[in-house]
Motif scaffolding. Structure first.
Motif, PDB file in Angstrom:
ATOM      1  N   ASN A 117       0.834  -1.205   0.000  1.00 12.34           N
ATOM      2  CA  ASN A 117       0.000   0.000   0.000  1.00 12.34           C
ATOM      3  C   ASN A 117       0.867   1.252   0.000  1.00 12.34           C
ATOM      4  O   ASN A 117       1.763   1.390   0.827  1.00 12.34           O
ATOM      5  N   GLU A 149      -0.127  -0.575  -4.617  1.00 12.25           N
ATOM      6  CA  GLU A 149      -1.567  -0.329  -4.503  1.00 12.25           C
ATOM      7  C   GLU A 149      -1.819   1.146  -4.250  1.00 12.25           C
ATOM      8  O   GLU A 149      -1.339   1.713  -3.275  1.00 12.25           O
ATOM      9  N   LYS A 200      -8.969  -3.721  -7.592  1.00 15.03           N
ATOM     10  CA  LYS A 200      -9.390  -4.441  -6.393  1.00 15.03           C
ATOM     11  C   LYS A 200     -10.796  -3.983  -6.023  1.00 15.03           C
ATOM     12  O   LYS A 200     -10.995  -2.826  -5.636  1.00 15.03           O
TER      13      LYS A 200
HETATM   14 CA    CA Z   1      -4.679  -2.425  -0.038  1.00 21.82          CA
END
Ligand code: CA
Ligand code: C2E
Ligand code: CA
Ligand code: CA
Length: 279
Positions: A117, A149, A200
């Motif tokens: 992340n 991400e 996602k």
């Molecule tokens: Ca994530």
């Protein structure tokens, strides 16, 4: 009391003052957590519809000597606010790439892609591309094993800058996933211009997929759109076999969630990868 914004702090409110003190304490402890080696990465498996693990997401935990395990939602927002997210983000990247290097040496883990992340503050630093290049070189890993991400919300104000930066990073060979997809405001116009590899689907759409027919329709639509843009699509927060079945019906073939494994420390994660132990 947490809900009140910074500008509305009133020091005559005793409860509010307690919050201010608690926050200041947390900030001081957070600023020492790195040097005191109190962070740990947890790993959560990502599965295909054939029950093959293909990747993992790295999720940070703060192991506090007195308070125990502190989840990221309790300190990442503060870290972002005060800038500590920059060194923390570098630690996450370094630890993740170190893990990828270890995985590359082993036949059963060689193909795993590790997702990390990235917070907006890190991403928009002037030298973020150099930072990524440096960490890739330091560990001498195959760049495509690292997936960054990002979220829709982080590029609200500067789409052009985001695209430019992503393209520069893409040249290094890393992958990109759009996290929490469906909860922000990204227009399809932008989506097609971003050099993404994966969407996602946010867990809020997966949670009620069995009972809410509009959630099922939304998921089906996102999957079809992602595939037509040549993107992989993974569903987050998959907890039940019924949800997995409905996701299969929706055309989604990658999953992450408690059904396959909770985020776990590296030893436990690798133990769960061993064939025969998998369900
Ligand atoms: Ca994530
Ligand atoms: P996220 O990136 O959306 O991560 C997914 C969250 O869903 C994780 O929470 C994960 O533990 C949780 N989760 C996974 N499977 C399931 C499931 O089946 N059911 C449910 N109810 N939840 C599930 P976690 O680990 O507490 O992380 C929360 C958020 O903190 C992350 O959301 C991410 O935004 C942030 N975060 C975590 N690690 C990092 C990091 O290293 N850097 C930055 N900048 N942010 C991080
Ligand atoms: Ca997410
Ligand atoms: Ca999230």
């Amino acid at each position: 009391a947490k809900k009140a914004g910074r500008n509305t702090l009133r020091f005559f409110d005793p409860q509010m003052q307690e919050t201010v003190i608690a926050r200041a304490l947390l900030e001081r402890e957070l600023s020492k957590a790195l040097e005191n080696d109190q962070f740990q990465l947890y790993y959560q498996i990502q599965m295909t519809d054939l029950n093959e693990p293909f990747g993992a997401e790295a999720l940070i935990r703060w192991i506090h000597p007195e308070r125990g395990l502190i989840p990221p939602n309790h300190f990442i927002p503060l870290a972002e606010e005060v800038g500590l997210i920059l060194p923390i983000g570098l630690w996450v990247l370094d630890t993740a790439c170190n893990q990828i290097k270890i995985w590359e040496k082993n036949a059963s883990t060689r193909e795993l892609v590790l997702a990390v992340n990235v917070s907006a503050r890190s991403f928009f630093q002037d030298d973020f591309v150099t930072q990524i290049q440096t960490v890739l070189q330091r560990h001498a890993i195959n760049p495509k094993r690292l997936k960054l991400e990002i979220t829709e919300s982080m590029m609200l104000n500067s789409i052009e800058q985001t695209i430019e930066k992503m393209n520069a990073l893409k040249k290094l060979g890393v992958q990109f996933a759009m996290d929490d997809f469906g909860t922000g405001y990204s227009s399809l116009q932008y989506l097609k211009r971003l050099p993404l590899d994966q969407l996602k689907i946010d867990q809020s759409f997966v949670r009620d997929i069995a009972t809410d027919s509009s959630d099922k329709a939304i998921v089906t639509t996102i999957v079809a759109m992602a595939h037509s843009l040549n993107l992989d699509v993974i569903a987050e927060g998959v907890e039940t076999e019924q949800q997995r079945q409905l996701l299969i019906e929706s055309g989604c073939s990658q999953y992450q969630g408690y059904l396959f494994g909770k985020p776990a420390p590296i030893r436990q994660f690798e133990e769960s990868l061993k064939p025969g132990l998998r369900q």
